[in-house]
Design a protein around this motif. Structure first.
Motif, PDB file in Angstrom:
ATOM      1  N   VAL B  47       0.821  -1.205   0.000  1.00 64.49           N
ATOM      2  CA  VAL B  47       0.000   0.000   0.000  1.00 64.49           C
ATOM      3  C   VAL B  47       0.861   1.264   0.000  1.00 64.49           C
ATOM      4  O   VAL B  47       1.999   1.265   0.471  1.00 64.49           O
ATOM      5  CB  VAL B  47      -0.955   0.048   1.228  1.00 64.49           C
ATOM      6  N   GLY B  48       0.286   2.311  -0.518  1.00 61.36           N
ATOM      7  CA  GLY B  48       0.902   3.638  -0.442  1.00 61.36           C
ATOM      8  C   GLY B  48       0.213   4.402   0.672  1.00 61.36           C
ATOM      9  O   GLY B  48      -0.788   5.080   0.453  1.00 61.36           O
ATOM     10  N   GLU B  49       0.736   4.252   1.882  1.00 65.34           N
ATOM     11  CA  GLU B  49       0.075   4.797   3.071  1.00 65.34           C
ATOM     12  C   GLU B  49       0.670   6.152   3.434  1.00 65.34           C
ATOM     13  O   GLU B  49       1.886   6.340   3.361  1.00 65.34           O
ATOM     14  CB  GLU B  49       0.261   3.815   4.239  1.00 65.34           C
ATOM     15  N   VAL B  50      -0.184   7.082   3.856  1.00 65.04           N
ATOM     16  CA  VAL B  50       0.292   8.385   4.336  1.00 65.04           C
ATOM     17  C   VAL B  50       0.707   8.234   5.799  1.00 65.04           C
ATOM     18  O   VAL B  50      -0.065   7.718   6.620  1.00 65.04           O
ATOM     19  CB  VAL B  50      -0.812   9.457   4.202  1.00 65.04           C
ATOM     20  N   ALA B  51       1.908   8.691   6.111  1.00 63.48           N
ATOM     21  CA  ALA B  51       2.412   8.552   7.481  1.00 63.48           C
ATOM     22  C   ALA B  51       1.691   9.507   8.427  1.00 63.48           C
ATOM     23  O   ALA B  51       1.349  10.627   8.054  1.00 63.48           O
ATOM     24  CB  ALA B  51       3.918   8.848   7.503  1.00 63.48           C
ATOM     25  N   GLY B  52       1.439   9.030   9.646  1.00 60.53           N
ATOM     26  CA  GLY B  52       1.019   9.914  10.734  1.00 60.53           C
ATOM     27  C   GLY B  52      -0.454  10.242  10.831  1.00 60.53           C
ATOM     28  O   GLY B  52      -0.852  11.071  11.650  1.00 60.53           O
ATOM     29  N   LEU B  53      -1.300   9.593  10.020  1.00 60.92           N
ATOM     30  CA  LEU B  53      -2.732   9.962  10.054  1.00 60.92           C
ATOM     31  C   LEU B  53      -3.379   9.631  11.392  1.00 60.92           C
ATOM     32  O   LEU B  53      -4.306  10.310  11.831  1.00 60.92           O
ATOM     33  CB  LEU B  53      -3.505   9.264   8.925  1.00 60.92           C
ATOM     34  N   ASP B  54      -2.891   8.563  12.041  1.00 56.21           N
ATOM     35  CA  ASP B  54      -3.489   8.187  13.320  1.00 56.21           C
ATOM     36  C   ASP B  54      -3.262   9.269  14.383  1.00 56.21           C
ATOM     37  O   ASP B  54      -4.010   9.362  15.353  1.00 56.21           O
ATOM     38  CB  ASP B  54      -2.913   6.847  13.813  1.00 56.21           C
ATOM     39  N   GLU B  55      -2.247  10.085  14.177  1.00 57.29           N
ATOM     40  CA  GLU B  55      -1.934  11.123  15.177  1.00 57.29           C
ATOM     41  C   GLU B  55      -2.587  12.463  14.859  1.00 57.29           C
ATOM     42  O   GLU B  55      -2.542  13.386  15.682  1.00 57.29           O
ATOM     43  CB  GLU B  55      -0.409  11.328  15.283  1.00 57.29           C
ATOM     44  N   VAL B  56      -3.173  12.609  13.678  1.00 56.43           N
ATOM     45  CA  VAL B  56      -3.756  13.899  13.314  1.00 56.43           C
ATOM     46  C   VAL B  56      -4.987  14.163  14.176  1.00 56.43           C
ATOM     47  O   VAL B  56      -5.831  13.289  14.352  1.00 56.43           O
ATOM     48  CB  VAL B  56      -4.150  13.930  11.814  1.00 56.43           C
ATOM     49  N   VAL B  57      -5.064  15.360  14.736  1.00 55.22           N
ATOM     50  CA  VAL B  57      -6.240  15.760  15.526  1.00 55.22           C
ATOM     51  C   VAL B  57      -6.951  16.867  14.760  1.00 55.22           C
ATOM     52  O   VAL B  57      -6.358  17.899  14.442  1.00 55.22           O
ATOM     53  CB  VAL B  57      -5.813  16.269  16.922  1.00 55.22           C
ATOM     54  N   LEU B  58      -8.219  16.648  14.469  1.00 51.37           N
ATOM     55  CA  LEU B  58      -8.975  17.654  13.725  1.00 51.37           C
ATOM     56  C   LEU B  58      -9.146  18.913  14.563  1.00 51.37           C
ATOM     57  O   LEU B  58      -9.204  18.842  15.790  1.00 51.37           O
ATOM     58  CB  LEU B  58     -10.357  17.134  13.324  1.00 51.37           C
ATOM     59  N   ARG B  59      -9.267  20.043  13.860  1.00 56.14           N
ATOM     60  CA  ARG B  59      -9.503  21.308  14.555  1.00 56.14           C
ATOM     61  C   ARG B  59     -10.723  21.137  15.465  1.00 56.14           C
ATOM     62  O   ARG B  59     -11.702  20.520  15.073  1.00 56.14           O
ATOM     63  CB  ARG B  59      -9.745  22.406  13.513  1.00 56.14           C
ATOM     64  N   GLN B  60     -10.641  21.722  16.646  1.00 55.44           N
ATOM     65  CA  GLN B  60     -11.612  21.393  17.703  1.00 55.44           C
ATOM     66  C   GLN B  60     -13.065  21.616  17.274  1.00 55.44           C
ATOM     67  O   GLN B  60     -13.936  20.806  17.573  1.00 55.44           O
ATOM     68  CB  GLN B  60     -11.287  22.216  18.941  1.00 55.44           C
ATOM     69  N   ASP B  61     -13.318  22.716  16.565  1.00 54.38           N
ATOM     70  CA  ASP B  61     -14.705  23.016  16.193  1.00 54.38           C
ATOM     71  C   ASP B  61     -15.236  22.042  15.146  1.00 54.38           C
ATOM     72  O   ASP B  61     -16.433  22.014  14.885  1.00 54.38           O
ATOM     73  CB  ASP B  61     -14.811  24.455  15.681  1.00 54.38           C
ATOM     74  N   LEU B  62     -14.346  21.258  14.544  1.00 49.46           N
ATOM     75  CA  LEU B  62     -14.768  20.303  13.511  1.00 49.46           C
ATOM     76  C   LEU B  62     -14.503  18.863  13.950  1.00 49.46           C
ATOM     77  O   LEU B  62     -14.470  17.949  13.131  1.00 49.46           O
ATOM     78  CB  LEU B  62     -14.035  20.598  12.198  1.00 49.46           C
ATOM     79  N   ALA B  63     -14.330  18.680  15.261  1.00 48.08           N
ATOM     80  CA  ALA B  63     -13.937  17.367  15.786  1.00 48.08           C
ATOM     81  C   ALA B  63     -14.936  16.277  15.399  1.00 48.08           C
ATOM     82  O   ALA B  63     -14.571  15.112  15.259  1.00 48.08           O
ATOM     83  CB  ALA B  63     -13.789  17.438  17.307  1.00 48.08           C
ATOM     84  N   TYR B  64     -16.209  16.660  15.214  1.00 46.22           N
ATOM     85  CA  TYR B  64     -17.230  15.652  14.904  1.00 46.22           C
ATOM     86  C   TYR B  64     -17.114  15.126  13.473  1.00 46.22           C
ATOM     87  O   TYR B  64     -17.842  14.229  13.086  1.00 46.22           O
ATOM     88  CB  TYR B  64     -18.633  16.183  15.216  1.00 46.22           C
ATOM     89  N   TYR B  65     -16.195  15.677  12.677  1.00 48.26           N
ATOM     90  CA  TYR B  65     -15.910  15.140  11.331  1.00 48.26           C
ATOM     91  C   TYR B  65     -14.789  14.105  11.376  1.00 48.26           C
ATOM     92  O   TYR B  65     -14.279  13.694  10.334  1.00 48.26           O
ATOM     93  CB  TYR B  65     -15.504  16.270  10.375  1.00 48.26           C
ATOM     94  N   ASP B  66     -14.389  13.691  12.581  1.00 48.19           N
ATOM     95  CA  ASP B  66     -13.190  12.867  12.690  1.00 48.19           C
ATOM     96  C   ASP B  66     -13.332  11.522  11.981  1.00 48.19           C
ATOM     97  O   ASP B  66     -14.228  10.729  12.275  1.00 48.19           O
ATOM     98  CB  ASP B  66     -12.848  12.618  14.172  1.00 48.19           C
ATOM     99  N   CYS B  67     -12.479  11.301  11.017  1.00 44.38           N
ATOM    100  CA  CYS B  67     -12.326  10.009  10.343  1.00 44.38           C
ATOM    101  C   CYS B  67     -11.020  10.093   9.563  1.00 44.38           C
ATOM    102  O   CYS B  67     -10.452  11.177   9.401  1.00 44.38           O
ATOM    103  CB  CYS B  67     -13.506   9.707   9.413  1.00 44.38           C
TER     104      CYS B  67
END
Lengths: 264, 397
Positions: B47-67
């Protein structure tokens, strides 16, 4: 500002209590009582036998409204660039795939997988109609009808020829139904042309607006409007059914609605 | 067509976050595909995986879009000063005059894949924290990006499988030409999920090794993930060095759901229309970024189409050996690799390809060539027979 004028050449509607446009007109206008009723979908005979067997509700619905709009415009489907717009595409297929992927035997069917792309109904449309023109497939959640209409109007003006809009929605079964409860399948088809012609039925101009959306007087029709993304078109269809010039505002995005003028 | 200027653009893929890592990878022919056990997949997969996605934290006001998909979208827009460029466009035109048109094939469906494993054993219900609208629905990534920038103009997701994020350039071009908006954020975001890994495997279209586009021994794709974003505006007074979108070609195969037309007729029609819109002839094109998925039938069909239209001399390559096939993001990623190629005078040599398929008569680059480029073409073709070709130019090159 408004778009340049666009001419409606063909129109179709298939949904609960409205099996085609002719049946829908008196119900939209309140001349006959409107009663929601189960939507009957048939596999279109123009689809090759193999594809016909595999066709689910999304393919049946989209193809039915597409063919009816093309027929109404007396057009050739093979010549029309087309825009498919749907919030969930083939929701039944998606649910089946998710169930298999959550099971201990992840034996995904190749057919289920290639039917899982959002543009599967558009792909079947191309195969059935032999249309090699541009085709796009859109989603904008509840704004899906407005997004499809804008895309079709701008595509028709850029291409300089009539284009076909097929906006349709079907429902997921449970458990996703609980999060996206679409009560009935409903589809709308439109052939829109940049030029006035012998088959022009109405002339439309679109602009963005922050006014509230027009509502349906009939409570059941209003419930459909609010419950099914493609039924956000109902105020426009009501105006078109009247055959009169006028102006309606339809829901698009939360903070951006579409004002549509029917002129002449 | 009315040309558009790419006033800003950025890329995130298995090659890294931002343009610098991509340019470096293109120059050095470095690939990002790795073999691993991904998520709960029961077999090793390249696979061509993007590094570090598991650590990304969405901007707080948009946290409910987290995926995973929206994390990649946020990581993507944070690179290369893209946020500042969009903010300047909003200041120039107003929030309602900037559109958002993004491509995605599977969006955040991984969230529903996981939620279906966590259904209530009694009722079958999904876990209450599952948010379909903000994750799985095809529109979620455009919704997220539109809110991220506080925009109030038109928006949509184009989901036409592997041509999705090429076609958004056409959508934006038509919307700007109609005068409805002055600028648009376009691009695509697609992330790894079980649907595509198991799905392409069921069609026997996944290679057991890193993919080998246009190789005689090619045997399938490597699934990748990535994000591409560009800001498009009218090109009223183009300056030297500007990158312009000057042609968009779109067609349908009307042939088969998962196999291309064997002679590549749809692909050829899309390329010809893009050239016609650009007012160019095939001889004007300096480089073609091929769709080049590395499946036997796709590359054969595309090779035939390129040969029929361009002959066998035009330099070309696929960059899917670098990034993997990023599906709904591929059109955008490769469009912007073309922009990077024009900006820096780089024609990327393919990665993974060892012995060119002698049956494919084309000038496929096995090593990177550095020289100034003027016009380049990018191809994207998808399931359902959806084809899109884009032509980009560098002003004053």
């Amino acid at each position: 500002m408004s778009t340049a004028t666009i001419y409606l050449e063909g129109l179709s509607l298939l949904g609960p209590g409205m099996s085609d446009w002719a049946e829908a007109v008196p119900r939209l206008l309140g001349q006959q009582p409107f009663q929601v009723d189960e939507v009957r979908l048939a596999a279109p005979s123009i689809l090759p036998a193999t594809e016909r067997r595999r066709a689910g509700a999304a393919v049946k619905l989209s193809m039915a409204v597409g063919l009816a709009a093309v027929e109404d415009a007396d057009a050739d489907a093979a010549q029309l660039p087309n825009v498919f717009s749907s919030t969930g595409g083939d929701c039944e297929n998606c649910h089946s795939l998710l169930e298999v992927l959550a099971s201990s035997e992840r034996m995904v069917s190749p057919t289920r997988f290639h039917n899982s792309v959002h543009n599967a109904p558009a792909g079947y449309w191309g195969i059935a109609t032999k249309c090699t023109e541009a085709s796009t497939s859109l989603c904008a959640y509840d704004a899906t009808f407005g997004a499809g209409l804008l895309e079709t109007v701008t595509q028709a003006h850029s291409a300089g020829k009539p284009c076909l809009l097929i906006a349709f929605d079907t429902a997921y079964p449970e458990p996703l139904y609980a999060q996206r409860p679409i009560p009935y399948p409903l589809g709308v088809g439109m052939v829109l042309s940049p030029e006035h012609s012998a088959v022009s039925k109405a002339a439309l101009r679109l602009s963005f607006s922050d006014e509230p959306a027009s509502r349906m007087d009939d409570a059941q029709l209003e419930a459909l409007r609010q419950g099914i993304p493609s039924a956000r078109s109902l105020p426009l269809l009501h105006l078109l059914a009247s055959g009169q010039p006028g102006r309606v505002v339809i829901d698009y995005l939360d903070d951006c609605r579409l004002a549509i003028e029917v002129v002449e | 067509m009315q040309a558009l200027r790419l006033s800003a653009y950025t890329l995130t893929s298995a090659l890294g976050a931002g343009l610098a890592s991509h340019l470096d990878a293109l120059r050095r022919q470095r690939g990002g595909i790795v073999r691993k056990r991904w998520e709960t997949v029961e077999f090793d997969v390249c696979v061509g995986e993007v590094a570090g996605l598991d650590e990304v934290v969405l901007r707080q006001d948009l946290a409910y879009y987290d995926c995973r998909n929206n994390r990649l979208a946020q990581l993507g827009v944070e690179q290369d000063g893209f946020i500042a460029s969009v903010e300047q466009a909003v200041a120039r035109y107003g929030a309602s005059r900037v559109g958002v048109f993004l491509g995605s094939s599977t969006s955040g469906i991984l969230s529903s894949e996981v939620a279906y494993r966590q259904r209530d054993p009694e009722t079958g219900a999904l876990p209450p924290e599952h948010r379909y609208r903000e994750t799985h629905n095809a529109y979620s990534v455009a919704d997220f990006v539109r809110r991220f920038f506080g925009l109030s103009g038109p928006a949509a997701v184009v989901s036409t499988a592997c041509s999705s994020s090429a076609k958004v350039f056409g959508t934006a071009q038509r919307m700007i030409a109609a005068g409805l908006i002055d600028a648009a954020i376009v691009g695509g975001v697609d992330t790894l999920c079980l649907t595509t890994i198991y799905g392409f495997s069921s069609l026997q279209l996944v290679s057991s090794n890193p993919c080998r586009p246009f190789d005689g021994e090619r045997d399938g794709i490597s699934v990748g993930e990535g994000a591409a974003f560009a800001l498009l505006e009218r090109a009223e007074q183009p300056q030297d060095g500007d990158i312009l979108l000057i042609g968009v070609g779109e067609s349908s195969d009307a042939y088969h759901m998962s196999s291309p037309h064997p002679e590549g007729l749809g692909a050829k029609a899309a390329m010809a229309q893009a050239l016609q819109q650009a007012g160019l002839t095939p001889a004007d094109i300096d480089y073609i970024n091929l769709h080049g998925t590395a499946t036997p039938s796709n590359d054969a069909a595309e090779g035939a189409a390129v040969l029929a239209l361009f002959g066998s001399a035009t330099p070309c390559s696929s960059t899917k050996g670098h990034t993997g096939h990023t599906l709904g993001a591929a059109g955008g990623i490769e469009a912007l690799i073309c922009a990077l190629a024009l900006d820096n005078g780089v024609m990327p040599g393919g990665v993974g390809t060892q012995q060119l398929d002698a049956r494919l008569q084309c000038n496929y680059l096995l090593t990177t060539v550095e020289r100034p480029l003027r016009h380049v073409l990018s191809n994207s073709f998808g399931f359902g027979g959806s084809n899109c070709s884009l032509v980009f130019s560098r002003v004053g090159a």
